[in-house]
Design an enzyme around this catalytic site. Structure first.
Site, PDB file in Angstrom:
ATOM      1  N   ARG A  31     -10.250  -2.403   8.556  1.00 24.72           N
ATOM      2  CA  ARG A  31      -8.972  -2.827   7.988  1.00 24.72           C
ATOM      3  C   ARG A  31      -8.502  -4.153   8.560  1.00 24.72           C
ATOM      4  NH1 ARG A  31      -3.075   0.004   8.925  1.00 24.72           N
ATOM      5  NH2 ARG A  31      -2.090  -0.551   6.938  1.00 24.72           N
ATOM      6  N   ALA A  87      -0.015  -4.247   3.305  1.00 24.06           N
ATOM      7  CA  ALA A  87      -1.244  -3.468   3.412  1.00 24.06           C
ATOM      8  C   ALA A  87      -0.814  -2.007   3.498  1.00 24.06           C
ATOM      9  CB  ALA A  87      -2.034  -3.881   4.653  1.00 24.06           C
ATOM     10  N   SER A  88      -1.122  -1.245   2.474  1.00 23.92           N
ATOM     11  CA  SER A  88      -0.661   0.145   2.411  1.00 23.92           C
ATOM     12  C   SER A  88      -1.257   0.968   3.540  1.00 23.92           C
ATOM     13  CB  SER A  88      -1.049   0.758   1.063  1.00 23.92           C
ATOM     14  OG  SER A  88      -0.476   0.046   0.002  1.00 23.92           O
ATOM     15  N   ALA A  89      -0.573   2.054   3.878  1.00 26.96           N
ATOM     16  CA  ALA A  89      -1.108   2.978   4.869  1.00 26.96           C
ATOM     17  C   ALA A  89      -2.455   3.500   4.381  1.00 26.96           C
ATOM     18  CB  ALA A  89      -0.138   4.136   5.085  1.00 26.96           C
TER      19      ALA A  89
END
Length: 380
Positions: A31, A87-89
């Site tokens: 990520r 940035a989504s979980a």
């Protein structure tokens, strides 16, 4: 970044292990490779705390390796500074991928490239040439392309208006949005093949919550159900700046009344109730005023695009009765009260009992349990 600990954290959030092929994709896609040097996390007080990788690498790494959303860009909407991109979980991303039900031969259009992390996951699950991703921000497309290529991925990255899709590579078996919508664009229906699937986070002016999975039918319509997760930023072309000053004007004479329905019941912590209000009563948003200027606590309700408004006041002493003001051609609090009463009559249904049918011309019909029981309320 410790991928193993992140996957364990995602599993804890989901309450179960991540399923394949999402697990393998998450395990092989770092990520942090898709994050800018400056990110923002929630500060616990309703705001955001800035983290700079060059100034505090340890805190930045901890945030990047955690199962939480990270804001990457801000914009100004009206008088408010609001997140533009995030940035989504990872657990939210995993749920979205699982709802898509991707398989061999899937061809995906992703709406909202963002950092490119979700794009990389799609490439890992499928093939690079089976993925088209678009974003309306050229700078995001450039940065995402750079990050993707650093990991060896070369999907088609396009800068375009997401609501128009990308007809050059249509039809797609799947359209997957990483932003929420208040209405599914007709272009998405047109560019999805019969039997294909559209998965998009959902937003109403009342509440941003839920994810909708629609299956394309042979008649050109789409039908599907909501899931009780997902709170994504609204697609930019559907954002409207809401300001009470546009509705509440000097000299207006609102109708006065009282209500026994607590404003906290319909605009508090019950997401199921709020989700229903958002589906059943069109075009309403709300905000809380705790300044004490008008009342100890006031709930404001107004139309997104219209003159009607309402307020519900708590006097700071008792909660058996509240003072109501309503102005304009619509009686907004009466509509909210009626919608809440219907929801109670149906047994206070949770989000996952709701569904949506979208006609080929873009008409949206929300329903409960089956398409035979529609939920949209009459305007008062």
């Amino acid at each position: 970044m410790r991928t193993e600990s992140l996957l364990a954290e995602i599993a804890a959030t989901l309450g179960r292990p991540v399923t394949e092929p999402s697990y393998s994709a998450l395990a092989s896609t770092p990520r942090d490779a898709f994050l800018p040097d400056t990110i923002w996390i929630r500060d616990g007080n309703g705001g955001y705390r800035r983290l700079d990788r060059t100034l505090d690498a340890e805190a930045w790494d901890a945030a990047a390796g955690s199962d939480q959303p990270l804001v990457t860009e801000f914009t100004v909407l009206g008088d408010e500074r609001v997140p533009l991109s995030s940035a989504s979980a990872p657990s939210t991303v995993a749920r979205l991928l699982e709802m898509a039900e991707l398989g061999p031969g899937s061809r995906v259009l992703e709406i909202g490239t963002g950092t490119g992390f979700n794009t990389a996951l799609l490439c890992s699950v499928l093939r690079d040439d089976a993925v088209v991703t678009l974003d309306n921000m050229a700078e995001f497309s450039v940065l995402a392309t750079r990050s993707l290529r650093a990991l060896g991925h070369r999907p088609a990255v396009v800068t375009a208006d997401g609501t128009k899709g990308w007809p050059d590579r249509a039809p797609y078996s799947h359209i997957l949005a990483t932003c929420s919508v208040r209405a599914v664009p007709v272009a998405w229906l047109e560019q999805t093949e019969p039997g294909g699937r559209i998965v998009t986070p959902w937003d109403s002016p009342w509440l941003c919550y839920g994810t909708l999975a629609l299956d394309k039918l042979v008649d050109g319509s789409a039908r599907g159900r909501f899931a009780a997760h997902g709170s994504y930023m609204l697609i930019s072309s559907q954002r409207v700046a809401a300001d009470l000053a546009d509705s509440v004007q000097p000299g207006q004479a609102p109708a006065l009344g009282t209500t026994v329905l607590s404003p906290w019941v319909v605009a508090g912590s019950d997401l199921d109730a709020q989700f229903h209000i958002g589906l059943a009563v069109e075009g309403l948003w709300h905000s809380w005023d705790t300044s004490g200027e008008s009342a100890p606590v006031r709930l404001w309700i107004a139309e997104v695009d219209g003159p009607s408004w309402a307020s519900v006041d708590w006097d700071g002493q008792q909660s058996a009765q509240f003072t109501v003001q309503q102005y304009g051609p619509r009686r907004l609090w009466d509509e909210v009260t009626a919608a809440h009463g219907w929801w109670c009559e149906q047994g206070r249904p949770a989000v996952n009992r709701y569904g949506m049918t979208v006609s080929p011309d873009g008409r949206h019909t929300p329903w409960l349990d089956s398409p035979n029981l529609t939920v949209r309320a009459e305007r008062v």
